[in-house]
Design an enzyme around this catalytic site. Structure first.
Site, PDB file in Angstrom:
ATOM      1  N   CYS A 251     -14.674  18.739 -19.765  1.00 24.16           N
ATOM      2  CA  CYS A 251     -14.579  18.975 -18.427  1.00 24.16           C
ATOM      3  C   CYS A 251     -15.200  18.007 -17.370  1.00 24.16           C
ATOM      4  CB  CYS A 251     -14.711  20.404 -17.949  1.00 24.16           C
ATOM      5  SG  CYS A 251     -16.548  20.958 -18.290  1.00 24.16           S
TER       6      CYS A 251
ATOM      7  N   CYS B 175     -10.332  20.423 -14.757  1.00 20.87           N
ATOM      8  CA  CYS B 175     -11.428  20.819 -15.486  1.00 20.87           C
ATOM      9  C   CYS B 175     -11.156  22.011 -16.227  1.00 20.87           C
ATOM     10  CB  CYS B 175     -12.619  21.045 -14.552  1.00 20.87           C
ATOM     11  SG  CYS B 175     -12.390  22.260 -13.362  1.00 20.87           S
TER      12      CYS B 175
ATOM     13  N   CYS C 277     -20.503  26.609 -24.165  1.00 21.84           N
ATOM     14  CA  CYS C 277     -19.956  25.447 -24.183  1.00 21.84           C
ATOM     15  C   CYS C 277     -20.266  24.595 -25.100  1.00 21.84           C
ATOM     16  CB  CYS C 277     -19.985  24.859 -22.926  1.00 21.84           C
ATOM     17  SG  CYS C 277     -19.089  25.672 -21.371  1.00 21.84           S
TER      18      CYS C 277
ATOM     19  N   CYS D 123      -6.863  21.783  -7.901  1.00 14.60           N
ATOM     20  CA  CYS D 123      -6.953  20.730  -9.058  1.00 14.60           C
ATOM     21  C   CYS D 123      -7.251  21.621 -10.084  1.00 14.60           C
ATOM     22  CB  CYS D 123      -8.169  19.677  -8.644  1.00 14.60           C
ATOM     23  SG  CYS D 123      -8.383  18.716 -10.026  1.00 14.60           S
TER      24      CYS D 123
ATOM     25  N   CYS E  13     -13.230  15.146 -14.946  1.00 15.75           N
ATOM     26  CA  CYS E  13     -13.149  15.296 -13.773  1.00 15.75           C
ATOM     27  C   CYS E  13     -12.953  14.021 -13.276  1.00 15.75           C
ATOM     28  CB  CYS E  13     -14.443  16.036 -13.293  1.00 15.75           C
ATOM     29  SG  CYS E  13     -14.263  15.920 -11.268  1.00 15.75           S
TER      30      CYS E  13
ATOM     31  N   CYS F 180     -19.806  20.720 -26.109  1.00 19.44           N
ATOM     32  CA  CYS F 180     -18.456  20.297 -25.107  1.00 19.44           C
ATOM     33  C   CYS F 180     -18.776  19.819 -23.752  1.00 19.44           C
ATOM     34  CB  CYS F 180     -17.451  21.382 -25.309  1.00 19.44           C
ATOM     35  SG  CYS F 180     -15.883  21.147 -24.516  1.00 19.44           S
TER      36      CYS F 180
ATOM     37  N   ASP G 133     -12.147  37.319  -1.898  1.00 18.93           N
ATOM     38  CA  ASP G 133     -12.584  36.036  -1.006  1.00 18.93           C
ATOM     39  C   ASP G 133     -12.813  36.346   0.539  1.00 18.93           C
ATOM     40  OD1 ASP G 133     -12.361  34.454  -3.043  1.00 18.93           O
ATOM     41  OD2 ASP G 133     -10.439  33.228  -2.577  1.00 18.93           O
TER      42      ASP G 133
HETATM   43  C1  B12 Z   1     -16.418  27.996  -2.041  1.00 23.83           C
HETATM   44  C2  B12 Z   1     -15.405  28.202  -3.360  1.00 23.83           C
HETATM   45  C3  B12 Z   1     -15.072  26.803  -3.802  1.00 23.83           C
HETATM   46  C4  B12 Z   1     -15.540  25.388  -3.664  1.00 23.83           C
HETATM   47  C5  B12 Z   1     -16.804  25.221  -4.489  1.00 23.83           C
HETATM   48  C6  B12 Z   1     -17.960  25.396  -3.873  1.00 23.83           C
HETATM   49  C7  B12 Z   1     -19.251  25.734  -5.135  1.00 23.83           C
HETATM   50  N1  B12 Z   1     -20.346  25.500  -4.703  1.00 23.83           N
HETATM   51  O1  B12 Z   1     -18.828  26.151  -6.128  1.00 23.83           O
HETATM   52  C8  B12 Z   1     -14.388  24.667  -3.643  1.00 23.83           C
HETATM   53  C9  B12 Z   1     -13.558  24.607  -2.655  1.00 23.83           C
HETATM   54  C10 B12 Z   1     -14.656  23.018  -4.402  1.00 23.83           C
HETATM   55  C11 B12 Z   1     -13.588  25.583  -4.721  1.00 23.83           C
HETATM   56  C12 B12 Z   1     -13.001  25.190  -5.941  1.00 23.83           C
HETATM   57  C13 B12 Z   1     -12.307  25.821  -6.882  1.00 23.83           C
HETATM   58  N2  B12 Z   1     -12.193  27.099  -6.789  1.00 23.83           N
HETATM   59 CO1  B12 Z   1     -13.285  28.323  -5.406  1.00 23.83          CO
HETATM   60  N3  B12 Z   1     -14.326  29.495  -4.480  1.00 23.83           N
HETATM   61  C14 B12 Z   1     -15.217  29.269  -3.793  1.00 23.83           C
HETATM   62  C15 B12 Z   1     -15.937  30.563  -3.241  1.00 23.83           C
HETATM   63  C16 B12 Z   1     -14.960  31.131  -1.984  1.00 23.83           C
HETATM   64  C17 B12 Z   1     -17.354  30.781  -3.025  1.00 23.83           C
HETATM   65  C18 B12 Z   1     -18.344  30.095  -4.371  1.00 23.83           C
HETATM   66  C19 B12 Z   1     -19.447  29.632  -4.015  1.00 23.83           C
HETATM   67  O2  B12 Z   1     -19.683  28.916  -3.190  1.00 23.83           O
HETATM   68  N4  B12 Z   1     -20.538  29.837  -4.644  1.00 23.83           N
HETATM   69  C20 B12 Z   1     -21.939  29.568  -4.516  1.00 23.83           C
HETATM   70  C21 B12 Z   1     -22.465  29.466  -5.666  1.00 23.83           C
HETATM   71  C22 B12 Z   1     -23.934  29.162  -5.926  1.00 23.83           C
HETATM   72  O3  B12 Z   1     -22.666  31.024  -6.352  1.00 23.83           O
HETATM   73  P1  B12 Z   1     -21.627  31.589  -7.374  1.00 23.83           P
HETATM   74  O4  B12 Z   1     -20.060  31.291  -7.006  1.00 23.83           O
HETATM   75  O5  B12 Z   1     -21.827  32.981  -7.892  1.00 23.83           O
HETATM   76  O6  B12 Z   1     -21.593  30.565  -8.558  1.00 23.83           O
HETATM   77  C23 B12 Z   1     -22.854  30.174  -9.476  1.00 23.83           C
HETATM   78  C24 B12 Z   1     -23.947  31.224  -9.710  1.00 23.83           C
HETATM   79  O7  B12 Z   1     -23.106  32.363 -10.470  1.00 23.83           O
HETATM   80  C25 B12 Z   1     -24.743  30.482 -10.901  1.00 23.83           C
HETATM   81  N5  B12 Z   1     -25.062  31.170 -12.111  1.00 23.83           N
HETATM   82  C26 B12 Z   1     -24.701  30.662 -12.978  1.00 23.83           C
HETATM   83  N6  B12 Z   1     -25.139  31.715 -14.213  1.00 23.83           N
HETATM   84  C27 B12 Z   1     -25.447  32.711 -13.545  1.00 23.83           C
HETATM   85  C28 B12 Z   1     -25.782  33.763 -14.090  1.00 23.83           C
HETATM   86  C29 B12 Z   1     -26.341  34.799 -13.279  1.00 23.83           C
HETATM   87  C30 B12 Z   1     -27.026  35.775 -13.709  1.00 23.83           C
HETATM   88  C31 B12 Z   1     -26.450  34.386 -11.858  1.00 23.83           C
HETATM   89  C32 B12 Z   1     -26.974  35.685 -10.999  1.00 23.83           C
HETATM   90  C33 B12 Z   1     -26.085  33.337 -11.349  1.00 23.83           C
HETATM   91  C34 B12 Z   1     -25.465  32.090 -12.221  1.00 23.83           C
HETATM   92  O8  B12 Z   1     -23.749  29.272 -11.283  1.00 23.83           O
HETATM   93  C35 B12 Z   1     -22.485  29.421 -10.855  1.00 23.83           C
HETATM   94  C36 B12 Z   1     -21.696  28.357 -10.477  1.00 23.83           C
HETATM   95  O9  B12 Z   1     -22.402  27.318  -9.478  1.00 23.83           O
HETATM   96  C37 B12 Z   1     -15.465  31.606  -4.493  1.00 23.83           C
HETATM   97  C38 B12 Z   1     -15.136  32.941  -3.950  1.00 23.83           C
HETATM   98  C39 B12 Z   1     -16.512  33.723  -3.851  1.00 23.83           C
HETATM   99  N7  B12 Z   1     -16.422  34.376  -2.561  1.00 23.83           N
HETATM  100  O10 B12 Z   1     -17.377  33.802  -4.696  1.00 23.83           O
HETATM  101  C40 B12 Z   1     -14.136  30.843  -4.920  1.00 23.83           C
HETATM  102  C41 B12 Z   1     -13.788  30.789  -6.447  1.00 23.83           C
HETATM  103  C42 B12 Z   1     -15.279  30.635  -7.250  1.00 23.83           C
HETATM  104  N8  B12 Z   1     -12.864  29.732  -6.768  1.00 23.83           N
HETATM  105  C43 B12 Z   1     -11.951  29.981  -7.525  1.00 23.83           C
HETATM  106  C44 B12 Z   1     -11.048  28.963  -8.115  1.00 23.83           C
HETATM  107  C45 B12 Z   1      -9.879  29.480  -8.694  1.00 23.83           C
HETATM  108  C46 B12 Z   1     -11.348  27.827  -7.651  1.00 23.83           C
HETATM  109  C47 B12 Z   1     -10.633  26.643  -8.447  1.00 23.83           C
HETATM  110  C48 B12 Z   1     -10.033  26.569  -9.692  1.00 23.83           C
HETATM  111  C49 B12 Z   1      -9.514  26.182  -7.291  1.00 23.83           C
HETATM  112  C50 B12 Z   1      -8.429  25.040  -7.764  1.00 23.83           C
HETATM  113  N9  B12 Z   1      -7.578  25.283  -8.835  1.00 23.83           N
HETATM  114  O11 B12 Z   1      -8.454  24.225  -7.327  1.00 23.83           O
HETATM  115  C51 B12 Z   1     -11.429  25.346  -7.928  1.00 23.83           C
HETATM  116  C52 B12 Z   1     -12.496  25.217  -8.908  1.00 23.83           C
HETATM  117  C53 B12 Z   1     -13.440  24.053  -9.032  1.00 23.83           C
HETATM  118  C54 B12 Z   1     -14.650  24.239  -9.735  1.00 23.83           C
HETATM  119  N10 B12 Z   1     -14.695  23.663 -11.130  1.00 23.83           N
HETATM  120  O12 B12 Z   1     -15.348  25.271  -9.515  1.00 23.83           O
HETATM  121  C55 B12 Z   1     -12.153  31.319  -8.213  1.00 23.83           C
HETATM  122  C56 B12 Z   1     -13.027  31.106  -9.761  1.00 23.83           C
HETATM  123  C57 B12 Z   1     -12.369  32.134 -10.870  1.00 23.83           C
HETATM  124  C58 B12 Z   1     -13.456  31.528 -11.994  1.00 23.83           C
HETATM  125  N11 B12 Z   1     -12.741  31.676 -13.395  1.00 23.83           N
HETATM  126  O13 B12 Z   1     -14.421  31.480 -11.940  1.00 23.83           O
HETATM  127  C59 B12 Z   1     -13.069  32.246  -7.306  1.00 23.83           C
HETATM  128  C60 B12 Z   1     -14.152  33.267  -7.686  1.00 23.83           C
HETATM  129  C61 B12 Z   1     -12.315  32.934  -6.400  1.00 23.83           C
HETATM  130  C62 B12 Z   1     -11.635  34.197  -6.820  1.00 23.83           C
HETATM  131  N12 B12 Z   1     -11.708  35.381  -6.270  1.00 23.83           N
HETATM  132  O14 B12 Z   1     -11.087  34.116  -7.838  1.00 23.83           O
HETATM  133  N13 B12 Z   1     -14.101  26.786  -4.684  1.00 23.83           N
END
Ligand code: B12
Length: 312
Positions: free
Chosen positions: A196, A245, A190, A242, A200, A193, A131
């Protein structure tokens, strides 16, 4: 480019740290990171997450021009303690599972430091991310075969479910393309299913694996820095984060528990009683949240979250 011996030695170092779920991928290209970032810009981003608007998220290589590969990790944090949906019916509030133990940033960093030192000793460059670096961790986890993105937006690993922390070490080793294993990019696992999405309470899940951050409770009760905005959603019983989900997700049933005792709830943080919290002053709350991720919101913030839950 690595040779097999290097990979074997990295795997040996990981296993020594009791890291069992890991993968390797090449550093994402500008096209990959920029397209994720662009997509994110078109979603509603609440003020608490405005850092995601910074251009560097679309081009993280700017910070690590030498980066070639990434070693990714998933560390399980599940415990035997009951779910929020079972315990918050009465006078209790919920501190989410990932946050009621020791701050995972510190624990993961400690583990990854040893991997970093190992790489430095071998003459490679290395940088730890938990992070702490502008990289989308779920997408690099998918790329390196750690799992798939579920309908709840989270990375789900078939062996450990979604209660996992992600961490990475960026290196200047470029990995063989073939090492980017089994990347599964959709939520077909999924199947039909939709538990989640239906569960929510703020309807923050779109159903396609993406989250509307402006509706997700965590964007407010975790990430908000100052007084909560008037349009913050209902927190229900969620004092910090939370888990709903994830609690309803079949992938989280009967999954291995964390082997790190530090992720078990700290005294006073497992489903605390509202009455007990209301009796505490700022200094006592400060003490309660010491060493946990709740420090992110701070004692004042936690008190504001509680006020909102009680509508005081
Ligand atoms: C900002 C953030 C949040 C924001 C959400 C913003 C958002 N857009 O999702 C908020 C504050 C709401 C949040 C909440 C939570 N978060 Co958070 N969050 C982050 C953070 C810092 C950045 C994520 C982000 O904005 N990504 C932007 C999107 C566009 O990119 P992405 O993360 O890679 O995910 C997307 C792409 O991968 C895309 N995708 C799908 N398939 C594929 C396939 C390929 C090939 C590619 C390239 C992309 C792709 O879809 C994904 C989902 O949208 C990360 C840490 C990090 N630096 O990544 C943690 C992180 C995602 N969070 C985490 C956690 C634990 C949580 C919570 C569970 C905490 C809680 N208990 O309250 C909740 C869960 C909410 C939920 N259902 O997602 C964990 C997730 C672990 C996991 N199993 O996935 C992370 C990774 C932190 C960590 N180091 O462990 N979070």
């Amino acid at each position: 480019m690595h040779n097999d011996k290097t990979i074997d030695r990295i795997i040996f170092a990981l296993e020594k740290e009791n890291i069992k779920t890991f993968g390797f991928c090449n550093f994402p290209s500008f096209e990959e990171t920029n397209s994720l970032w662009q997509r994110l810009q078109s979603s509603e981003i609440p003020l608490s997450l405005s850092y995601l608007r910074k251009k560097v998220w679309g081009n993280p290589k700017e910070f690590v021009t030498w980066a070639r590969g990434i070693i990714t990790f998933a560390i399980p944090y599940n415990t035997t303690f009951e779910n929020s949906i079972e315990v918050t019916k009465s006078d209790r509030v919920w501190v989410s599972r990932y946050s009621y133990g020791d701050d995972y940033h510190l624990i993961l960093r400690k583990k990854l430091k040893l991997i970093k030192h190992f790489l430095l000793q071998e003459g490679f460059k290395a940088r730890i991310c938990v992070d702490s670096f502008p990289i989308f961790e779920r997408s690099v986890a998918v790329k390196s075969g750690l799992g798939f993105i579920g309908r709840n937006g989270l990375l789900i690993n078939e062996m450990i479910g979604s209660y996992l922390f992600l961490g990475e070490v960026i290196t200047d080793i470029s990995f063989d393309e073939n090492i980017e294993l089994k990347a599964v990019s959709d939520n077909r696992f999924c199947s039909k299913c939709n538990r989640c999405v239906d569960a929510c309470p703020t309807k923050a899940l779109k159903g396609d694996g993406s989250v509307n951050p402006s509706k997700c409770i965590s964007s407010y009760n975790v990430e908000w820095r100052r007084e909560l905005p008037l349009n913050a959603p209902n927190f229900f019983k969620n004092l910090f984060g939370c888990d709903i989900c994830q609690e309803v997700c079949p992938y989280n049933r009967k999954k291995p528990l964390t082997e790190e005792s530090c992720f078990k709830p700290k005294k006073g943080l497992y489903a605390p009683r509202i009455g007990d919290l209301l009796k505490m002053d700022e200094i006592e709350i400060e003490k309660l949240i010491e060493g946990t991720s709740l420090k992110r919101r701070g004692a004042k913030g936690i008190m504001n979250n509680l006020k909102k839950i009680c509508s005081l």
